[in-house]
Scaffold this active site. Structure first.
Site, PDB file in Angstrom:
ATOM      1  N   TYR A   1      -1.850   0.476  10.515  1.00 12.74           N
ATOM      2  CA  TYR A   1      -1.986  -0.111   8.972  1.00 12.74           C
ATOM      3  C   TYR A   1      -0.951   0.040   8.324  1.00 12.74           C
ATOM      4  CZ  TYR A   1      -3.527  -0.698   4.509  1.00 12.74           C
ATOM      5  OH  TYR A   1      -3.948  -1.072   2.970  1.00 12.74           O
TER       6      TYR A   1
ATOM      7  N   THR B   1     -13.846   8.221   0.082  1.00 14.15           N
ATOM      8  CA  THR B   1     -14.535   8.336  -1.291  1.00 14.15           C
ATOM      9  C   THR B   1     -15.725   7.954  -1.405  1.00 14.15           C
ATOM     10  OG1 THR B   1     -13.182   6.373  -1.723  1.00 14.15           O
ATOM     11  CG2 THR B   1     -12.102   8.279  -2.297  1.00 14.15           C
TER      12      THR B   1
ATOM     13  N   GLU C   1       0.146   3.787   1.668  1.00 15.43           N
ATOM     14  CA  GLU C   1       0.289   4.279   3.024  1.00 15.43           C
ATOM     15  C   GLU C   1       1.440   4.015   3.683  1.00 15.43           C
ATOM     16  OE1 GLU C   1      -1.903   5.754   5.182  1.00 15.43           O
ATOM     17  OE2 GLU C   1      -3.141   6.224   3.324  1.00 15.43           O
TER      18      GLU C   1
ATOM     19  N   SER D   1       0.725  -1.296  -0.163  1.00 18.55           N
ATOM     20  CA  SER D   1       0.015   0.142   0.086  1.00 18.55           C
ATOM     21  C   SER D   1       0.863   1.138   0.023  1.00 18.55           C
ATOM     22  CB  SER D   1      -0.932  -0.133   1.204  1.00 18.55           C
ATOM     23  OG  SER D   1      -1.416   1.295   1.425  1.00 18.55           O
TER      24      SER D   1
ATOM     25  N   GLU E   1      -1.573  12.374  10.369  1.00 16.73           N
ATOM     26  CA  GLU E   1      -1.934  12.582   9.159  1.00 16.73           C
ATOM     27  C   GLU E   1      -0.967  12.206   8.098  1.00 16.73           C
ATOM     28  OE1 GLU E   1      -4.155  12.358   6.716  1.00 16.73           O
ATOM     29  OE2 GLU E   1      -5.700  13.443   7.764  1.00 16.73           O
TER      30      GLU E   1
ATOM     31  N   ARG F   1      -7.157  12.483  11.763  1.00 15.97           N
ATOM     32  CA  ARG F   1      -6.257  11.135  12.133  1.00 15.97           C
ATOM     33  C   ARG F   1      -5.220  11.773  13.245  1.00 15.97           C
ATOM     34  NH1 ARG F   1      -4.288   8.190   6.635  1.00 15.97           N
ATOM     35  NH2 ARG F   1      -6.278   7.625   5.741  1.00 15.97           N
TER      36      ARG F   1
ATOM     37  N   ARG G   1      -4.296  12.777  -2.296  1.00 14.60           N
ATOM     38  CA  ARG G   1      -3.970  11.306  -2.570  1.00 14.60           C
ATOM     39  C   ARG G   1      -4.082  11.069  -4.223  1.00 14.60           C
ATOM     40  NH1 ARG G   1      -3.071  11.448   1.960  1.00 14.60           N
ATOM     41  NH2 ARG G   1      -4.035  10.238   3.646  1.00 14.60           N
TER      42      ARG G   1
END
Length: 336
Positions: free
Chosen positions: A146, A187, A124, A122, A278, A275, A214
């Site tokens: 995550y 989204t 992320e 990912s 972030e 978050r 993103r």
């Protein structure tokens, strides 16, 4: 050819299953034993695929599934994949998203070492980005449990490839969406919110950081990159992205425009949705995937949003018709 997909009931799993079926594969999917099953995304192909019960938390069940199927290709798309939940359930996220990769790699090594393996990495993992855009060589700096778990899954895949000579690759996929995206993701939360507002079912849409950027693409395009990675002669990892970054605000503005609305009239910023740490901006460089895999996205950012909004509007229209019909039936029964 036989392919086995973990996470087949999810967004990516359902699109990948469709793709593989179109290529003549015999498709197997792993599902977890549960008191309630959600097969909504694969209902239309359920009679064309084979489902087996197994769990990324259970080594024995994974090994037995692989021994039974003996697949040529394995796609590990299962995970606890929602970033906000990873803050609330960090240990469970680690068990599924990180250690679960070790379990399936061990099962492959034991049951079918000749199979080709795809791990869903990912964007992320880049987190607090060290360079823009991000490439296959950009250092990881995850900013959530995550993201940390995905880094483990990525590196253990590389480790097994180099240690045991497995054909094991990771696709570092940037954000990819579709009408099949879960409602918990921002989204889909936006497109569902637009549809609810348009149908008179909601008066506002509460969002967190509107300035987060993103790199968003269409999930149906991205599963093709997964398949292409396993068709190569040498296992290697690829970044899959669009090369374009947009803010959450951009996404919301376009989504509301599709429904003929102005996002500024309906969107409310809620600090509770921010978050703890972030990820401000993610932007991938797909040059290597485009050159070596000959991969190219087909659906634009704007078209993807239009597809999602129209699908959610159609869903609420269908629900409205159903409620109207039910109401009429109740009236008839009352009159009788």
């Amino acid at each position: 050819m036989k392919a086995l997909i973990t996470g087949i009931t999810g967004q990516d799993g359902s699109y990948l299953a469709e793709l593989l079926l179109s290529k003549g594969y015999e498709v197997y999917g792993i599902v977890r034993r549960s008191s309630t099953q959600n097969f909504e995304r694969i209902t239309h192909i359920q009679n064309k695929i084979h489902l087996l019960e197994a769990d990324l938390l259970d080594q024995v069940s994974l090994t037995q599934a692989l021994e039974e199927v003996q697949p040529n290709e394995i796609y590990n798309l299962a995970a606890q994949s929602f970033v906000p939940t990873s803050w609330k359930q960090p240990v469970l996220t680690a068990e599924f998203t990180a250690v679960g990769v070790s379990r399936i790699l061990e099962a492959i090594r034991s049951a079918c070492p000749q199979a080709k393996f795809y791990q869903a990495s990912s964007s992320e993992m880049f987190g607090k980005v060290q360079e823009i855009p991000q490439t296959e060589k950009t250092p990881f700096y995850p900013r959530s449990p995550y993201g940390v778990a995905k880094v483990y899954g990525h590196h253990i895949t590389v480790n097994y490839r180099e240690s045991y000579n497995l054909f094991a690759v990771s696709g570092i996929l940037f954000n990819h969406e579709s009408p099949r995206r879960g409602l918990e993701f921002v989204t889909r939360k936006i497109t569902d919110g637009v549809a609810r507002i348009k149908m008179g079912l909601a008066k506002e849409l509460r969002l967190g950081n509107l300035d987060a950027k993103r790199d968003w693409g269409f999930a149906g395009d991205y599963v093709n990159a997964m398949w292409l990675m396993l068709q190569q002669t040498t296992p290697t990892d690829f970044v899959v992205a669009t090369g374009e970054a947009h803010t959450v605000r951009d996404f919301a503005e376009i989504a509301f425009e599709v429904a003929g609305l102005n996002y500024e009239d309906w969107v409310v910023t809620d600090p509770k949705l921010l978050r703890p740490a972030e990820v401000d901006s993610l932007l991938g460089n797909p040059a290597r995937a485009e050159k070596e895999l000959k991969w190219k996205r087909a659906v634009s950012f704007e078209k993807m949003i239009e597809m999602m909004v129209e699908a959610d509007l159609e869903r609420y229209r269908y629900l409205s018709v159903g409620k109207l019909a039910a109401s009429k039936n109740r009236s008839i029964v009352t009159e009788l």
